[in-house]
Design a protein around this motif. Structure first.
Motif, short mmCIF file in Angstrom:
data_model
loop_
_atom_site.label_atom_id
_atom_site.label_comp_id
_atom_site.label_asym_id
_atom_site.label_seq_id
_atom_site.Cartn_x
_atom_site.Cartn_y
_atom_site.Cartn_z
N LEU A 19 5.76 -5.91 -17.56
CA LEU A 19 5.67 -5.65 -19.00
C LEU A 19 4.62 -4.58 -19.31
CD1 LEU A 19 5.96 -9.33 -20.28
CD2 LEU A 19 7.62 -7.50 -20.66
N TRP A 20 3.47 -4.65 -18.68
CA TRP A 20 2.42 -3.65 -18.93
C TRP A 20 2.82 -2.28 -18.41
CZ3 TRP A 20 -1.77 -7.62 -17.19
CH2 TRP A 20 -2.24 -8.32 -18.31
N GLN A 21 3.48 -2.23 -17.27
CA GLN A 21 3.95 -0.96 -16.74
C GLN A 21 4.98 -0.34 -17.69
OE1 GLN A 21 3.07 0.72 -13.95
NE2 GLN A 21 4.64 2.32 -14.10
N ARG A 22 5.88 -1.17 -18.17
CA ARG A 22 6.94 -0.69 -19.07
C ARG A 22 6.37 -0.17 -20.38
NH1 ARG A 22 11.27 -5.15 -20.54
NH2 ARG A 22 11.80 -4.87 -18.33
N GLN A 23 5.32 -0.83 -20.91
CA GLN A 23 4.74 -0.42 -22.18
C GLN A 23 3.68 0.66 -22.03
OE1 GLN A 23 5.68 -1.38 -25.27
NE2 GLN A 23 7.35 -2.49 -24.28
N GLY A 24 3.37 1.06 -20.81
CA GLY A 24 2.37 2.10 -20.60
C GLY A 24 0.95 1.63 -20.87
N ILE A 25 0.70 0.33 -20.67
CA ILE A 25 -0.64 -0.22 -20.89
C ILE A 25 -1.50 -0.03 -19.65
CG2 ILE A 25 -1.94 -2.26 -21.58
CD1 ILE A 25 0.05 -1.11 -23.67
N PHE A 26 -0.92 -0.33 -18.50
CA PHE A 26 -1.57 -0.13 -17.20
C PHE A 26 -0.63 0.64 -16.29
CE2 PHE A 26 -3.73 -4.20 -18.42
CZ PHE A 26 -5.05 -3.76 -18.35
N GLN A 27 -1.22 1.45 -15.43
CA GLN A 27 -0.48 2.00 -14.30
C GLN A 27 -0.71 1.07 -13.12
OE1 GLN A 27 1.66 4.72 -13.91
NE2 GLN A 27 1.95 3.73 -11.92
N ILE A 28 0.33 0.45 -12.64
CA ILE A 28 0.18 -0.51 -11.55
C ILE A 28 -0.13 0.23 -10.26
CG2 ILE A 28 1.23 -2.41 -10.29
CD1 ILE A 28 0.70 -2.88 -13.32
N GLY A 29 -1.25 -0.18 -9.64
CA GLY A 29 -1.69 0.46 -8.41
C GLY A 29 -1.29 -0.34 -7.20
N ALA A 30 -2.27 -0.91 -6.50
CA ALA A 30 -2.01 -1.66 -5.28
C ALA A 30 -1.68 -3.12 -5.59
CB ALA A 30 -3.22 -1.59 -4.35
N VAL A 31 -0.77 -3.67 -4.79
CA VAL A 31 -0.35 -5.06 -4.94
C VAL A 31 -0.49 -5.75 -3.59
CG1 VAL A 31 1.59 -6.60 -5.45
CG2 VAL A 31 1.26 -4.52 -6.81
N CYS A 32 -1.24 -6.84 -3.56
CA CYS A 32 -1.47 -7.57 -2.31
C CYS A 32 -1.07 -9.03 -2.49
CB CYS A 32 -2.93 -7.47 -1.89
SG CYS A 32 -3.34 -8.38 -0.38
N ASN A 33 -0.14 -9.49 -1.66
CA ASN A 33 0.28 -10.89 -1.63
C ASN A 33 -0.04 -11.48 -0.26
OD1 ASN A 33 1.12 -10.75 -4.27
ND2 ASN A 33 3.30 -10.99 -3.83
N ARG A 34 0.34 -12.73 -0.06
CA ARG A 34 0.06 -13.38 1.22
C ARG A 34 0.77 -12.68 2.38
NH1 ARG A 34 0.26 -19.90 -0.13
NH2 ARG A 34 -1.59 -19.93 -1.47
N SER A 35 1.91 -12.10 2.10
CA SER A 35 2.62 -11.34 3.13
C SER A 35 3.00 -9.97 2.57
CB SER A 35 3.89 -12.08 3.58
OG SER A 35 4.86 -12.06 2.54
N LEU A 36 3.11 -9.00 3.45
CA LEU A 36 3.51 -7.65 3.02
C LEU A 36 4.92 -7.68 2.45
CD1 LEU A 36 2.76 -4.69 2.81
CD2 LEU A 36 3.63 -4.37 5.14
N GLU A 37 5.77 -8.50 3.03
CA GLU A 37 7.14 -8.61 2.53
C GLU A 37 7.16 -9.08 1.08
OE1 GLU A 37 11.34 -10.90 3.68
OE2 GLU A 37 9.46 -11.46 4.65
N SER A 38 6.31 -10.07 0.76
CA SER A 38 6.22 -10.56 -0.62
C SER A 38 5.67 -9.50 -1.55
CB SER A 38 5.32 -11.80 -0.66
OG SER A 38 5.12 -12.24 -1.98
N ALA A 39 4.70 -8.71 -1.09
CA ALA A 39 4.15 -7.63 -1.91
C ALA A 39 5.20 -6.55 -2.18
CB ALA A 39 2.93 -7.01 -1.22
N VAL A 40 6.01 -6.24 -1.17
CA VAL A 40 7.09 -5.27 -1.34
C VAL A 40 8.08 -5.77 -2.40
CG1 VAL A 40 9.09 -4.21 -0.22
CG2 VAL A 40 6.89 -4.27 0.96
N ALA A 48 7.00 -0.56 -9.86
CA ALA A 48 5.86 0.32 -9.60
C ALA A 48 4.92 -0.41 -8.64
CB ALA A 48 5.13 0.68 -10.89
N GLY A 49 3.91 0.31 -8.17
CA GLY A 49 2.89 -0.30 -7.32
C GLY A 49 3.06 0.03 -5.86
N THR A 50 1.95 -0.11 -5.12
CA THR A 50 1.93 0.14 -3.68
C THR A 50 1.65 -1.17 -2.96
OG1 THR A 50 1.09 2.39 -4.03
CG2 THR A 50 0.84 1.44 -1.83
N PRO A 51 2.60 -1.69 -2.19
CA PRO A 51 2.35 -2.94 -1.47
C PRO A 51 1.30 -2.75 -0.38
CG PRO A 51 4.48 -2.01 -0.84
CD PRO A 51 3.96 -1.16 -1.97
#
Length: 289
Positions: A19-40, A48-51
């Motif tokens: 929602l924030w990416q769509r509205q131009g509130i934040f530019q989503i940068g890095a995303v980290c989850n428990r697994s790289l597959e989940s982040a992807v 948007a975002g870099t896993p």
């Protein structure tokens, strides 16, 4: 547009990010989850975002959202702290924990932001989050920034004292999580009566939705119907006896919730003598004289 990194982009995190990416509130940068597959997968949902495979591999950002489970927030804050400055903002979305959990991150501005919404299905939440309230507390700079960010996606900000977070969240749990538990108990009773779960859900949908609407518009006292509201002691006793012989957990829950209903009915002029009889019927067997 400030950059936002996310640690723990689960159902809540990726909904907000999209929602924030769509509205131009934040530019989503890095995303980290428990697994790289989940982040992807989360980045794919967000659009948007870099896993990233770990917090150490995440690039710097203006803002950080820690959307992990409550038990991991303090440890992540400590891990993140050396990378932050007084121009950075860090927040979490726990309903029960205050922003003090993020104290290792200071002098960055810290806050907690809890949307009062059920994020069971992110696709549905993207479409329905607008209109929900979000409880904010923490540093003033962070609160001001987050108030604007949540308002931009249709949420209504409210501030709450940090010492009240646990009770506030317990109230949300009763209305949301325990409502789900009540549905499960209802389905178990129907199943014992020979009605399968899908059929039971179909027959329950109109009355459950209408009851929710009644409570929102009339309040609990005026919305209470059924045998306790009518003072029908014999029906309550018969139901309790049947539940006791079928499923003791159902019977115990019926007793506890029934006692709350008696208190509600008292407020609506249920005669005291009738309330006393209902209370006696609903007592635990060990409490009866």
């Amino acid at each position: 547009m400030p950059t936002l990194n996310i640690i723990g982009a689960g159902r809540l995190g990726k909904t907000l990010a999209r929602l924030w990416q769509r509205q131009g509130i934040f530019q989503i940068g890095a995303v980290c989850n428990r697994s790289l597959e989940s982040a992807v997968s989360a980045c794919r949902f967000i659009g948007a975002g870099t896993p990233c495979p770990s917090v150490e591999t995440m690039a710097d950002a203006d803002c950080w959202l820690i959307a992990s489970g409550d038990g991991q927030i303090a440890a992540i804050a400590t891990q993140l702290a050396p990378r932050l400055s007084n121009s950075t903002m860090v927040f979490h979305c726990s309903g029960a924990l205050s922003s003090s959990t993020l104290s290792p991150c200071k002098p960055a501005a810290v806050a907690s932001a809890h949307p009062v919404h059920s994020f069971a299905d992110p696709e549905r939440s993207v479409a329905t989050l607008a209109g929900s309230c979000v409880a904010l507390e923490g540093d003033q700079r962070a609160i001001e920034h987050l108030s604007k960010a949540f308002s931009a996606i249709g949420c209504t900000p409210l501030t709450i004292a940090p010492e009240h977070k646990v009770l506030y969240h317990a109230g949300s749990v009763f209305a949301c999580n325990y409502l789900t538990a009540l549905m499960e108990l209802s389905l178990r009773a129907f199943s014992a009566a020979g009605i399968d779960r899908q059929q039971a859900l179909k027959l329950l949908k109109p009355i459950v939705l209408q009851t929710a609407e009644n409570n929102m518009h009339l309040g609990p006292e005026k919305s209470l119907t059924g045998p306790i509201a009518r003072g029908d002691t014999e029906t309550v006793a018969a139901q309790l006896s049947s539940l006791q012989s079928t499923d003791t957990q159902l019977a115990n829950c019926y007793r506890q919730l029934g006692q709350v209903c008696v208190e509600l009915a008292r407020r609506c002029q249920l005669p005291e003598e009738t309330a006393a009889r209902l209370t006696e019927v609903l007592r635990e067997p060990s409490e009866k004289i």
